[in-house]
Design a protein around this motif. Structure first.
Motif, PDB file in Angstrom:
ATOM      1  N   ALA A 110       0.933  -1.176   0.245  1.00  0.00           N
ATOM      2  CA  ALA A 110      -0.037  -0.184  -0.373  1.00  0.00           C
ATOM      3  C   ALA A 110       1.067   0.968   0.129  1.00  0.00           C
ATOM      4  CB  ALA A 110      -1.482  -0.248   1.182  1.00  0.00           C
ATOM      5  N   ALA A 116      -1.737   1.824  -6.882  1.00  0.00           N
ATOM      6  CA  ALA A 116      -3.414   2.069  -7.241  1.00  0.00           C
ATOM      7  C   ALA A 116      -2.940   1.857  -8.717  1.00  0.00           C
ATOM      8  CB  ALA A 116      -3.762   3.242  -7.148  1.00  0.00           C
ATOM      9  N   LEU A 119      -2.981  -2.339  -8.619  1.00  0.00           N
ATOM     10  CA  LEU A 119      -3.811  -2.669  -8.034  1.00  0.00           C
ATOM     11  C   LEU A 119      -5.179  -2.510  -9.673  1.00  0.00           C
ATOM     12  CD1 LEU A 119      -4.695  -1.459  -4.909  1.00  0.00           C
ATOM     13  CD2 LEU A 119      -3.728  -3.837  -5.413  1.00  0.00           C
ATOM     14  N   TRP A 266      -4.565   7.296 -11.215  1.00  0.00           N
ATOM     15  CA  TRP A 266      -3.970   6.544  -9.739  1.00  0.00           C
ATOM     16  C   TRP A 266      -3.907   7.091  -8.801  1.00  0.00           C
ATOM     17  CZ3 TRP A 266      -8.649   3.679 -11.623  1.00  0.00           C
ATOM     18  CH2 TRP A 266      -8.574   3.814 -12.836  1.00  0.00           C
ATOM     19  N   ARG A 267      -5.425   6.984  -7.313  1.00  0.00           N
ATOM     20  CA  ARG A 267      -4.642   7.023  -6.132  1.00  0.00           C
ATOM     21  C   ARG A 267      -5.024   5.884  -5.680  1.00  0.00           C
ATOM     22  NH1 ARG A 267      -6.839  10.057  -1.342  1.00  0.00           N
ATOM     23  NH2 ARG A 267      -8.350  10.440  -2.708  1.00  0.00           N
ATOM     24  N   PHE A 268      -3.972   5.658  -4.822  1.00  0.00           N
ATOM     25  CA  PHE A 268      -4.942   4.428  -3.470  1.00  0.00           C
ATOM     26  C   PHE A 268      -5.249   5.458  -1.864  1.00  0.00           C
ATOM     27  CE2 PHE A 268      -4.152   1.440   0.724  1.00  0.00           C
ATOM     28  CZ  PHE A 268      -4.884   0.522  -0.272  1.00  0.00           C
ATOM     29  N   GLU A 271      -7.311   0.367   2.315  1.00  0.00           N
ATOM     30  CA  GLU A 271      -8.333  -1.159   2.195  1.00  0.00           C
ATOM     31  C   GLU A 271      -9.372  -1.655   3.789  1.00  0.00           C
ATOM     32  OE1 GLU A 271      -6.600  -5.441   2.336  1.00  0.00           O
ATOM     33  OE2 GLU A 271      -5.113  -3.563   1.798  1.00  0.00           O
ATOM     34  N   TYR A 307     -10.099  -3.257  -1.926  1.00  0.00           N
ATOM     35  CA  TYR A 307      -9.272  -2.181  -1.667  1.00  0.00           C
ATOM     36  C   TYR A 307     -10.158  -1.046  -2.200  1.00  0.00           C
ATOM     37  CZ  TYR A 307      -4.953  -5.339  -1.936  1.00  0.00           C
ATOM     38  OH  TYR A 307      -4.399  -6.223  -2.001  1.00  0.00           O
ATOM     39  N   VAL A 309      -9.773   2.457  -4.763  1.00  0.00           N
ATOM     40  CA  VAL A 309      -8.582   3.332  -5.881  1.00  0.00           C
ATOM     41  C   VAL A 309      -9.258   4.439  -6.187  1.00  0.00           C
ATOM     42  CG1 VAL A 309      -6.865   2.885  -7.933  1.00  0.00           C
ATOM     43  CG2 VAL A 309      -6.960   0.911  -6.156  1.00  0.00           C
ATOM     44  N   GLU A 310      -8.863   5.692  -6.647  1.00  0.00           N
ATOM     45  CA  GLU A 310      -9.338   6.776  -7.386  1.00  0.00           C
ATOM     46  C   GLU A 310      -8.327   6.524  -8.257  1.00  0.00           C
ATOM     47  OE1 GLU A 310     -10.201  10.556  -4.829  1.00  0.00           O
ATOM     48  OE2 GLU A 310      -8.411  11.001  -6.040  1.00  0.00           O
ATOM     49  N   GLY A 311      -9.375   7.077  -9.822  1.00  0.00           N
ATOM     50  CA  GLY A 311      -8.833   7.322 -10.513  1.00  0.00           C
ATOM     51  C   GLY A 311      -9.335   8.625 -11.388  1.00  0.00           C
TER      52      GLY A 311
END
Length: 431
Positions: A110, A116, A119, A266-268, A271, A307, A309-311
């Motif tokens: 992470a 991200a 993933l 992408w941003r993590f 979780e 998870y 995740v933001e895109g």
């Protein structure tokens, strides 16, 4: 302020706070098998679903909570992961390097700045299918959602859609049928097609095909055929985010996300355990009554780890400011995604209902040697326009159809050759 903006702001703020909840607090309120989540007790589930799913529950989608069941990966997929994953990487442009087959990144830290995007490449190359995907006779209804004077929620179906086939052919990462693991001397990663439409009458024969390339820096090529004007139109990457034919779904939203991984930043986000619909039993899927039938009321279970995740798209004029995607860690399937408008307000939610079984349809005498995952229903809700599209696979009118033909190769009676994925094939199929 938009009449729904107040809800969106509250939902986003609440969801951010909930991500910070301690595991002790979560355990105390966690929905248990045997529970039913409805409008009356939605607070018990808000820490375990997305803001978009919470909106659907508040407006009449009930969740029946069942025990968690583990989902195993196919043996050949596990072997390919073990053989090839050590050589795979992501470059500074978020492009996948040296991938052959299997899961690109079986372990993702992470704290990795590329967590991200790794993933998302795991999702794109999941064990869901490896060679070919053929979906027969899916159908969809689309219509307006409203609350009448008595407070009852209603869904007014405006149009009904039936498609003959939706198909996808993988050129890389193949594990079942020759050529394995890839087509030689091909610049294509995968080809997809959705055609012809059978209903409604005014759209009969409409369809599309799309090419995705091995070179991640190259945008998808997508063509749309409209028989009434006898014209094939090429679509831009931004247009893939536009809703089609009065429905609420766009081409980049099928399967939870169907866009190009490398064309997003992408941003993590996090979780945690979350609810998801992975072991549905009803075919046709059970439409909800409390929201008038806009969504499906199916079995949900607590998935041990999901998870978030933001895109954000790099493509100018893309319809959404961001997508927030929820990825089941065990399967890398997407149970739901939240989509936000250009002002950052919650706009749409995509909810997928999955069944895991040897049989794509329990009503028929057709089974795979091992269990597979089948998306047998999905819903897209536009929370700003109060509009929704619900789809079933196979369609509601076809209870005796298998619906799903996965990794069947080129010699099956339901398979097609590469000609199907051409403009000539698209035009011929639409006549």
């Amino acid at each position: 302020m938009h009449k729904h903006a107040w809800f969106t702001s509250i939902a986003i703020f609440s969801f951010s706070l909930l991500l910070l909840a301690t595991s002790t607090d979560r355990a105390a309120a966690e929905p248990k098998p045997g529970d039913t989540i409805t409008r009356s007790n939605v607070e018990a589930a808000k820490d375990y679903v997305s803001p978009g799913v919470a909106w659907a529950i508040e407006n009449g989608m009930d969740l029946t909570i069942v025990p968690y069941q583990k989902i195993d990966e196919p043996a050949e997929y596990i072997s390919a992961t073990e053989k090839y994953s050590a050589q795979v990487s992501v470059n500074e442009k978020n492009e996948l390097q040296n991938w052959v087959a299997g899961r690109p990144f079986p372990k993702v830290d992470a704290s990795d700045p590329k967590a991200a995007v790794k993933l998302m490449y795991n999702f794109e190359n999941t064990a869901y299918f490896t060679d070919d995907l053929n979906v027969h006779l899916p159908d969809a209804d689309t219509g307006a959602f409203y609350v009448d004077a008595s407070g009852k929620r209603n869904y007014n179906v405006e149009r009904h859609f039936i498609a003959d086939w939706s198909r996808r052919l993988r050129f890389e990462g193949r594990l079942k049928h020759d050529p394995v693991p890839a087509f030689p001397d091909s610049e294509v990663f995968a080809k997809a097609g959705f055609y012809p439409l059978i209903e409604p009458f005014d759209l009969k024969g409409v369809g599309s095909i799309s090419f995705r390339y091995k070179d991640d820096s190259r945008q998808d090529d997508t063509w749309l055929y409209v028989p009434t004007i006898r014209r094939v139109r090429r679509m831009s990457s931004a247009q893939r985010s536009d809703a089609l034919f009065g429905q609420d779904i766009d081409m980049d939203s099928f399967g939870g996300y169907a866009g190009q991984v490398s064309w997003f930043d992408w941003r993590f986000v996090g979780e945690k355990p979350m609810l998801g619909s992975f072991h549905g039993k009803n075919l046709p899927p059970k439409v909800c009554t409390r929201d008038g039938g806009m969504t499906y009321c199916e079995d949900w279970e607590m998935r041990p780890s999901v998870y978030i995740v933001e895109g954000k798209a790099r493509v100018p004029d893309y319809a959404y400011s961001k997508r927030v995607i929820f990825l089941d860690k065990e399967t890398f399937m997407i149970p739901y995604s939240d989509l936000y408008d250009r002002n950052g307000e919650l706009w749409k939610v995509i909810i997928q209902n999955i069944r895991t079984s040897k049989q794509p349809n329990p009503n028929i005498d057709f089974a795979y040697p091992t269990e597979r995952m089948f998306v047998y229903a999905f819903t897209v809700v536009d929370m700003q326009l109060l509009h929704g599209t619900r789809a079933a696979i196979p369609g509601m009118q076809f209870p005796e159809e298998p619906g799903w033909f996965i990794d069947i190769g080129f010699d099956n009676k339901h398979s097609v050759d590469e000609e199907w994925y051409t403009i000539a094939g698209l035009i011929s199929g639409g006549r």
